[in-house]
Design an enzyme around this catalytic site. Structure first.
Site, PDB file in Angstrom:
ATOM      1  N   ARG A   1       0.881  -1.187   0.000  1.00  0.00           N
ATOM      2  CA  ARG A   1       0.000   0.000   0.000  1.00  0.00           C
ATOM      3  C   ARG A   1       0.902   1.214   0.000  1.00  0.00           C
ATOM      4  NH1 ARG A   1      -5.189   1.529   3.622  1.00  0.00           N
ATOM      5  NH2 ARG A   1      -6.024   0.111   2.049  1.00  0.00           N
TER       6      ARG A   1
ATOM      7  N   HIS B   1      -7.505   0.630  -6.224  1.00  0.00           N
ATOM      8  CA  HIS B   1      -7.632  -0.234  -5.034  1.00  0.00           C
ATOM      9  C   HIS B   1      -8.325  -1.543  -5.465  1.00  0.00           C
ATOM     10  CE1 HIS B   1      -7.688  -1.442  -1.007  1.00  0.00           C
ATOM     11  NE2 HIS B   1      -8.532  -0.564  -0.455  1.00  0.00           N
TER      12      HIS B   1
ATOM     13  N   GLN C   1     -10.140  -4.007  -2.889  1.00  0.00           N
ATOM     14  CA  GLN C   1     -11.432  -3.531  -2.418  1.00  0.00           C
ATOM     15  C   GLN C   1     -12.514  -3.821  -3.451  1.00  0.00           C
ATOM     16  OE1 GLN C   1     -12.253  -1.876   0.649  1.00  0.00           O
ATOM     17  NE2 GLN C   1     -14.283  -2.365  -0.125  1.00  0.00           N
TER      18      GLN C   1
ATOM     19  N   ASP D   1     -17.262   7.241  -1.270  1.00  0.00           N
ATOM     20  CA  ASP D   1     -15.983   7.154  -0.553  1.00  0.00           C
ATOM     21  C   ASP D   1     -15.676   8.539   0.009  1.00  0.00           C
ATOM     22  OD1 ASP D   1     -13.469   6.346   0.358  1.00  0.00           O
ATOM     23  OD2 ASP D   1     -12.504   6.479  -1.609  1.00  0.00           O
TER      24      ASP D   1
ATOM     25  N   CYS E   1     -16.314   1.675   0.993  1.00  0.00           N
ATOM     26  CA  CYS E   1     -15.091   0.902   1.251  1.00  0.00           C
ATOM     27  C   CYS E   1     -14.628   1.048   2.697  1.00  0.00           C
ATOM     28  CB  CYS E   1     -13.987   1.336   0.295  1.00  0.00           C
ATOM     29  SG  CYS E   1     -13.619   3.107   0.363  1.00  0.00           S
TER      30      CYS E   1
ATOM     31  N   ARG F   1     -13.581  -8.556   2.093  1.00  0.00           N
ATOM     32  CA  ARG F   1     -12.166  -8.288   1.822  1.00  0.00           C
ATOM     33  C   ARG F   1     -11.341  -9.538   2.158  1.00  0.00           C
ATOM     34  NH1 ARG F   1     -10.030  -3.159   1.815  1.00  0.00           N
ATOM     35  NH2 ARG F   1      -8.165  -4.288   1.173  1.00  0.00           N
TER      36      ARG F   1
HETATM   37  N1  NVA Z   1      -9.967   6.853  -1.235  1.00  0.00           N
HETATM   38  C1  NVA Z   1      -9.578   6.365   0.068  1.00  0.00           C
HETATM   39  C2  NVA Z   1      -9.816   4.888   0.173  1.00  0.00           C
HETATM   40  C3  NVA Z   1      -9.497   4.292   1.511  1.00  0.00           C
HETATM   41  C4  NVA Z   1      -9.720   2.839   1.561  1.00  0.00           C
HETATM   42  C5  NVA Z   1      -8.132   6.695   0.321  1.00  0.00           C
HETATM   43  O1  NVA Z   1      -7.295   6.505  -0.564  1.00  0.00           O
HETATM   44  O2  NVA Z   1      -7.824   7.180   1.419  1.00  0.00           O
HETATM   45  N1   CP Z   2     -11.121  -0.052   2.734  1.00  0.00           N
HETATM   46  C1   CP Z   2      -9.826  -0.140   3.121  1.00  0.00           C
HETATM   47  O1   CP Z   2      -8.913  -0.416   2.311  1.00  0.00           O
HETATM   48  O2   CP Z   2      -9.630   0.053   4.434  1.00  0.00           O
HETATM   49  P1   CP Z   2      -8.244   0.278   5.198  1.00  0.00           P
HETATM   50  O3   CP Z   2      -7.718   1.616   4.742  1.00  0.00           O
HETATM   51  O4   CP Z   2      -8.596   0.248   6.642  1.00  0.00           O
HETATM   52  O5   CP Z   2      -7.298  -0.823   4.815  1.00  0.00           O
END
Ligand code: NVA
Ligand code: CP
Length: 306
Positions: A102, A129, A132, A220, A260, A288
């Protein structure tokens, strides 16, 4: 399939193969049937951003599959002090059986795959992502019994989630309508991909128009990880893009709502709509685990055994 880098790398068949296996693993877990398919395997998990779901579901998933997961904070690795991704990829490939990462730049994930010799899984970048979205499609299929012809609507920021959902949902033959403010549209390559689907894809600045006749609504956060400083400006830009009773009225009566997570109640979604659809949202979060276990088995298991 050697890696999971972005949704556009997957065919409809790939997605259904993963989700069929995910459903089998979910069923086995509910029945208490052990499935130590990845015994002796180690997954490295590199995080340069925060996580609850991704970290815990990957770690628990590896354990349930009989393997081991290693949490690697980006700032603790030499990567955080400037060691090139090319070298990190080649070193970690000698120790591990797979890497989940990540991070911010999609390029970093692509480079790990390019220079390493083990499967790489994208656990979220600024661009996409995919883990997800596999869980999201799994959840829609559970609730609606199919994906083909389902009216999917995304309202909010044209961010990593929007990019991944547009590609994934169109690939499994949903009709996709998206409402984003003009300055916050999805990535150009994603819109070019979507254009090929003709009238199965609609892009608008009107949330009610996008929600009209929807079977599944999705939103989101308005400020993603790394965009916290822009929060006030973004809140202004997304005024009117909240999933609330007015939006729900435009959707079908039996529409499901997905998020998500983490969610910001009172911003992209009201407390009322969130709680009315908490079952779907937390099934989605649970999925997930199952979807990612299927990805791990596909990428790190013995070829063609599952
Ligand atoms: N768009 C959000 C998704 C988190 C799972 C982010 O990147 O923070
Ligand atoms: N939805 C998701 O990826 O959650 P986290 O940021 O908690 O991993």
């Amino acid at each position: 399939m050697r890696h999971l880098l972005k949704m556009a790398d997957l065919t409809k068949e790939d997605i259904f193969e993963i989700l069929d296996l995910a459903a089998k693993l979910k069923d086995e877990r509910k029945k208490g049937i052990a499935h130590p398919i990845l015994a002796g395997k180690t997954l490295g998990m590199i995080f340069t951003k925060s996580s609850t779901r991704t970290r815990v579901s990957f770690e628990a998933g590896m354990y349930q599959l009989g393997g081991h997961a290693l949490f690697l904070s980006g700032s603790d690795l030499q990567l955080g002090r400037g060691e090139p991704v090319q070298d990190t990829a080649r070193v970690l490939s000698r120790y591990l059986d797979g890497i989940m990462i990540r991070t911010f730049a999609q390029r970093e994930v692509e480079d790990l795959a390019k220079y390493g010799s083990i499967p790489i899984i994208n656990g979220l970048t600024d661009y996409t992502h995919p883990c997800q979205v596999l869980a999201d499609i799994m959840t829609i299929r559970e609730y609606k019994g199919k994906t083909e012809g389902i009216n999917f609507c995304y309202i909010g920021d044209g961010n990593n989630m929007a990019n991944a959902l547009i590609v994934g949902c169109l690939t499994v033959q949903m009709n996709v309508s998206v409402a984003c403010p003009a300055a916050y549209r999805p990535a150009a390559d994603v819109l070019a991909f979507a254009e090929k689907f003709g009238d199965k894809f609609r892009m608008t600045e009107s949330p009610t128009e996008a929600a009209n006749g929807a079977d599944a609504l999705y939103t989101d956060v308005w400020a993603s990880m790394g965009q916290e400083k822009e929060k006030a400006e973004r809140e202004k830009a997304f005024d009117g893009y909240q999933i609330n009773d007015r939006i729900m009225e435009a959707a079908k009566k039996d529409a499901i709502v997905l998020h998500c997570l983490p969610a910001h109640r009172g911003e992209e979604i009201t407390e009322k709509v969130f709680e009315a659809h908490a079952n779907e949202i937390f099934d989605e979060a649970e999925n997930r685990l199952h979807a990612q276990k299927a990805v791990l088995v596909k990428l790190m298991g013995l070829a063609n055994s599952y």
